[in-house]
Design a protein around this motif. Structure first.
Motif, short mmCIF file in Angstrom:
data_model
loop_
_atom_site.label_atom_id
_atom_site.label_comp_id
_atom_site.label_asym_id
_atom_site.label_seq_id
_atom_site.Cartn_x
_atom_site.Cartn_y
_atom_site.Cartn_z
N ALA A 16 0.49 -1.23 0.00
CA ALA A 16 0.02 0.31 -0.22
C ALA A 16 0.87 0.81 0.03
O ALA A 16 0.93 2.03 -0.71
CB ALA A 16 -0.76 0.27 1.39
N TYR A 17 1.92 0.82 1.29
CA TYR A 17 2.65 2.76 0.75
C TYR A 17 3.89 2.23 -0.30
O TYR A 17 3.67 3.81 -1.21
CB TYR A 17 3.87 1.85 2.40
CG TYR A 17 3.41 2.64 2.80
CD1 TYR A 17 3.29 4.11 3.62
CD2 TYR A 17 2.86 2.56 4.62
CE1 TYR A 17 2.57 4.80 5.09
CE2 TYR A 17 2.11 2.85 5.45
CZ TYR A 17 2.49 3.74 5.31
OH TYR A 17 1.81 5.04 7.25
N HIS A 18 3.66 1.48 -1.13
CA HIS A 18 4.91 1.76 -2.54
C HIS A 18 4.08 2.10 -3.44
O HIS A 18 3.95 2.92 -4.35
CB HIS A 18 5.07 0.22 -2.52
CG HIS A 18 5.62 0.34 -4.44
ND1 HIS A 18 7.39 -0.14 -4.06
CD2 HIS A 18 5.42 0.45 -5.11
CE1 HIS A 18 7.52 -0.33 -5.43
NE2 HIS A 18 6.72 -0.54 -6.21
N GLU A 19 2.37 1.73 -3.10
CA GLU A 19 1.82 1.91 -4.83
C GLU A 19 1.17 3.66 -4.12
O GLU A 19 0.82 4.16 -5.33
CB GLU A 19 0.07 1.17 -4.32
CG GLU A 19 0.89 -0.44 -5.34
CD GLU A 19 1.54 -0.52 -6.43
OE1 GLU A 19 1.82 0.33 -6.98
OE2 GLU A 19 1.88 -0.94 -6.04
N VAL A 20 0.64 4.24 -2.94
CA VAL A 20 0.66 5.73 -3.38
C VAL A 20 1.71 6.34 -3.15
O VAL A 20 1.31 7.21 -3.62
CB VAL A 20 0.36 5.54 -1.45
CG1 VAL A 20 0.35 6.54 -0.67
CG2 VAL A 20 -1.16 4.78 -1.05
N GLY A 21 2.74 5.89 -2.82
CA GLY A 21 4.13 6.65 -3.20
C GLY A 21 4.42 6.93 -4.99
O GLY A 21 4.36 7.94 -5.02
N HIS A 22 4.54 5.96 -4.77
CA HIS A 22 3.84 6.30 -6.67
C HIS A 22 2.76 7.10 -7.13
O HIS A 22 3.10 8.28 -7.78
CB HIS A 22 4.00 5.34 -8.07
CG HIS A 22 4.51 4.20 -7.91
ND1 HIS A 22 5.56 4.40 -8.61
CD2 HIS A 22 4.87 2.66 -7.31
CE1 HIS A 22 6.55 3.74 -8.39
NE2 HIS A 22 5.82 2.15 -8.32
N ALA A 23 1.32 7.36 -6.80
CA ALA A 23 0.12 8.02 -7.23
C ALA A 23 0.74 9.35 -6.81
O ALA A 23 0.16 10.60 -7.29
CB ALA A 23 -0.62 7.47 -6.39
N LEU A 24 1.05 9.32 -4.98
CA LEU A 24 1.06 11.00 -4.19
C LEU A 24 2.66 11.53 -5.34
O LEU A 24 1.90 12.87 -5.48
CB LEU A 24 1.69 10.63 -3.22
CG LEU A 24 1.39 11.81 -2.06
CD1 LEU A 24 0.10 12.79 -2.71
CD2 LEU A 24 1.58 11.78 -0.54
N ALA A 25 3.38 10.91 -5.65
CA ALA A 25 4.20 11.32 -6.17
C ALA A 25 4.08 12.50 -7.63
O ALA A 25 4.68 13.49 -7.89
CB ALA A 25 5.70 10.60 -5.94
N GLY A 26 3.62 11.13 -8.73
CA GLY A 26 2.50 12.12 -9.55
C GLY A 26 1.62 12.95 -9.16
O GLY A 26 1.68 14.07 -10.37
N THR A 27 0.59 12.58 -8.19
CA THR A 27 -0.03 14.00 -8.64
C THR A 27 0.61 15.56 -8.13
O THR A 27 -0.46 16.30 -8.47
CB THR A 27 -1.02 13.59 -6.92
OG1 THR A 27 -1.21 12.25 -7.33
CG2 THR A 27 -2.53 14.63 -6.78
N LEU A 28 1.56 15.21 -7.10
CA LEU A 28 2.30 16.34 -6.56
C LEU A 28 3.54 16.48 -8.02
O LEU A 28 4.08 18.10 -7.23
CB LEU A 28 2.85 16.02 -5.04
CG LEU A 28 1.42 15.79 -4.12
CD1 LEU A 28 2.62 15.31 -2.70
CD2 LEU A 28 0.42 16.69 -4.02
N LEU A 29 3.76 16.36 -8.60
CA LEU A 29 3.80 16.97 -9.87
C LEU A 29 3.85 17.46 -11.06
O LEU A 29 2.41 16.95 -11.27
CB LEU A 29 5.48 15.99 -9.75
CG LEU A 29 5.96 15.32 -9.44
CD1 LEU A 29 6.47 13.66 -9.92
CD2 LEU A 29 7.62 15.63 -9.03
N LYS A 30 3.88 18.94 -11.72
CA LYS A 30 3.28 19.89 -12.68
C LYS A 30 2.74 19.24 -13.43
O LYS A 30 2.23 18.95 -14.16
CB LYS A 30 4.19 21.17 -12.39
CG LYS A 30 3.43 22.35 -13.44
CD LYS A 30 4.15 23.16 -13.54
CE LYS A 30 3.42 24.18 -14.65
NZ LYS A 30 4.57 25.11 -14.18
#
Length: 629
Positions: A433-447
């Motif tokens: 869960a942390y691994h997949e959320v790390g992908h999604a959160l980093a991508g969402t916060l990048l312009k």
């Protein structure tokens, strides 16, 4: 039904020839069989004498001549009888086979004649008897059976082309979507086949041939059928691999037969699929197989020079390896044009989905636009497969219409594999869960990153969890977009390091590292996005020739290879540090999203974005304009 009498006649004729040859070469053995010692033993059992008595006759000089049978195991001789005053035909069986008997016969100067063993004990006779039925069956199957390619009438040298002479292929330009530019090019060929006088009146010669180049599944064969269907002419198709045969000269003969067939059915479309199987550059191989392929290619070049442009024959070839084709094949006068068919864009995918959904009972609420947005990089064949898989899932669930749920499941199944069993171990589930959320959160916060489509803990294939992004289909990618993709890909490993530390990182990021390494290498060597000289520095790999390693790249690049590796390492390390920084600054949000994903197991992209926006501001994204469908 064909008359089978000639085949049966020829089969019997060949069978009689084999039997006659067998009898001819073994005739002496048949004669010996009638006179051999085994017949004597069976017909004169009372005239056999003991071996000791036979030795006494030899020592007394009563025997003048003997005949040896069965490798000296049986002896037959004439013995004078004092009672009857006549010669008797007497036999004796030698108990032990050895050379002492021969020495004894020579010692007492007795003439002897040795005869071979019985004919049916010889190796040749046994092999002959066993081979005759097998040879008869093989000969019949090869030369006379129905559908055989090897007969006395030359079928081996005939091209096994599929000929559709009804002038109706069942495919028109309305059935081809997503490749409008190619369709416009081929309308000229349709006009020539329908009204050739329009071209000849002004002295124009239409192209003899055209090569369609494109990735697999983009509709090259379908486009060729559509040309024949629109023009109403016969469609003759063959694959390039069908010219390749183990017999010398067969490929060239099949090429001649193919073009003769096209001339008899002109005007027509002659389609050669996968022409790279025989059209590769000449002089690049070693051995007889390569020579035979080159002779086949030479015959194709000769045949295309032989027919006139006004004969009504248009040769269409398809391949996805145009870079390996021989230059003589592509020159004007043969394959005059080369038309490239690309993977469809989002608008092309919508049109393709419309074509393939005609015979599908799709729910009216299902939007083809959203399906097209989720299938970036898919070919027409892939889209048809998605709708077919969705229909299978609908029938399996006993539903009447295909909904967006079945279509999305089909897309995920084709991309990532079959759905697996959800993890029951809470610790491993929390790690994923942390691994997949790390992908999604980093991508969402990048312009410049793509939008999150879905985050799930449901395993598919080898992946224990998946994060789906909606790719932005722009023809050009900026350095910022590529860097954002690299950082988002490293977000999974960064989340593991931030939450669990270096000693608790897992092997789940192995596939992410392959993607990151490939992307960083392209940025340095192909796109010039590094501190090195802005030029292409793709270093070709050393080749192996007859076991020797050949260096094919220039010496000047050898010194640059280490600098390229250092640039790649620098880009990857910088991206990983930025991913860790983003997640450390949003540690509370990362924990809450991981807890939520552990509970619900799947978070939709819109829901994920709303949850993030409630805690922090989102970067401004360049959105695509809404599509009008």
């Amino acid at each position: 039904m064909k008359n089978e009498t000639p085949r049966i006649f020829y089969t019997l004729l060949i069978g009689l020839a084999f039997i006659s040859g067998f009898v001819y070469f073994n005739w002496d053995n048949f004669i010996d069989l009638t006179n051999n010692s085994r017949n004597f033993l069976e017909s004169h059992p009372g005239q056999m004498i003991p071996f000791d008595k036979f030795l006494n006759y030899i020592e007394n000089g009563d025997i003048k001549k003997v005949d040896l049978y069965e490798n000296g195991e049986i002896v037959v001789f004439d013995l004078f009888s004092s009672a009857t005053k006549k010669l008797q035909h007497v036999g004796v069986k030698i108990p032990i086979r050895n050379s002492s008997l021969i020495l004894k016969l020579r010692e007492y100067r007795i003439d002897f004649t040795a005869y071979p063993a019985v004919s049916f004990d010889s190796a040749w006779s046994i092999v002959s008897v066993l081979l005759i039925p097998v040879l008869l069956v093989v000969v019949y199957q090869l030369f006379f059976s129905e559908g055989s390619n090897y007969d006395f009438f030359g079928n081996l040298r005939k091209a096994r082309a599929k000929i559709q002479l009804d002038a109706n292929t069942g495919v028109s330009f309305n059935d081809v979507a997503g490749i409008d530019e190619a369709k416009q090019e081929f309308e000229e060929f349709v006009s020539f086949l329908k009204m050739p006088q329009l071209f000849t009146a002004v002295g124009a010669n239409p192209p003899k041939g055209v090569i369609i180049v494109g990735p697999p599944g983009t509709g090259k064969t379908l486009l060729a059928k559509a040309i024949a269907g629109e023009a109403g002419v016969p469609f003759i198709s063959i694959s390039g691999s069908e010219f390749v045969e183990m017999f010398v000269g067969i490929g060239a003969s099949r090429v001649r037969d193919l073009f003769e067939t096209a001339e008899r059915n002109s005007p027509c479309i002659l389609f050669i699929d996968e022409i790279d199987a025989i059209g590769r550059q000449r002089g690049t191989g070693v051995g007889g197989t390569n020579d035979e392929r080159e002779q086949t290619l030479n015959q194709i070049l000769t045949e295309m020079d032989g027919f006139k442009p006004t004969s009504g024959i248009i040769v269409i070839a398809a391949t996805n390896r145009a870079d390996v084709l021989d230059s003589a094949l592509l020159r004007p006068g043969r394959f005059d044009r080369q038309i490239t068919v690309y993977l469809p864009d989002i608008y092309g995918r919508i049109e393709i989905l419309k074509v393939h959904s005609r015979d599908k009972n799709i729910d009216s609420k299902t939007s083809l636009k959203f399906i097209a947005q989720r299938t970036a990089g898919f070919s027409g064949a892939d889209l048809a497969n998605i709708l077919n898989e969705a229909a299978i899932l609908t029938a399996r669930a006993n539903l009447e219409t295909i909904t967006i749920k079945q279509i999305y499941t089909a897309i995920e199944r084709i991309i990532a594999g079959l759905e697996g069993v959800l993890l029951n171990d809470s610790r491993n589930k929390r790690l994923v869960a942390y691994h997949e959320v790390g992908h999604a959160l980093a991508g969402t916060l990048l312009k410049n990153h793509d939008d999150v489509q879905k985050v799930t803990l449901i395993p598919r294939g080898r992946a224990q969890g998946l994060t789906w992004f909606t790719p932005d289909e722009q023809p050009l990618m900026t350095r910022g977009q590529l860097s954002s993709r690299l950082i988002g890909t490293l977000g999974g490993r960064a989340a593991e390091k931030v939450i669990f530390g270096k000693m608790e990182i897992t092997s789940g990021a192995s596939n992410d590292f392959f993607k990151v390494n490939s992307l960083a290498r392209q940025m340095v060597t192909r796109f010039g996005m590094s501190s090195l000289t802005p030029m292409a520095m793709d270093l070709p790999k050393p080749s192996i020739f007859f076991g020797r390693r050949l260096q094919t790249r220039p010496d000047c690049f050898l010194d640059v290879a280490d600098q390229i590796d250092m640039q790649i390492i620098e880009i990857v390390e910088d991206g990983f540090d930025k991913a860790c920084t983003i997640l450390e600054r949003n540690r509370l949000l990362l924990d809450q999203l991981a807890t939520l994903l552990t509970q619900v197991e799947t978070i939709d992209g819109k829901e994920f974005e709303q949850f993030v926006s409630s805690y922090t501001g989102l970067p401004k994204q360049t959105k695509l304009e809404p599509l009008s469908v």
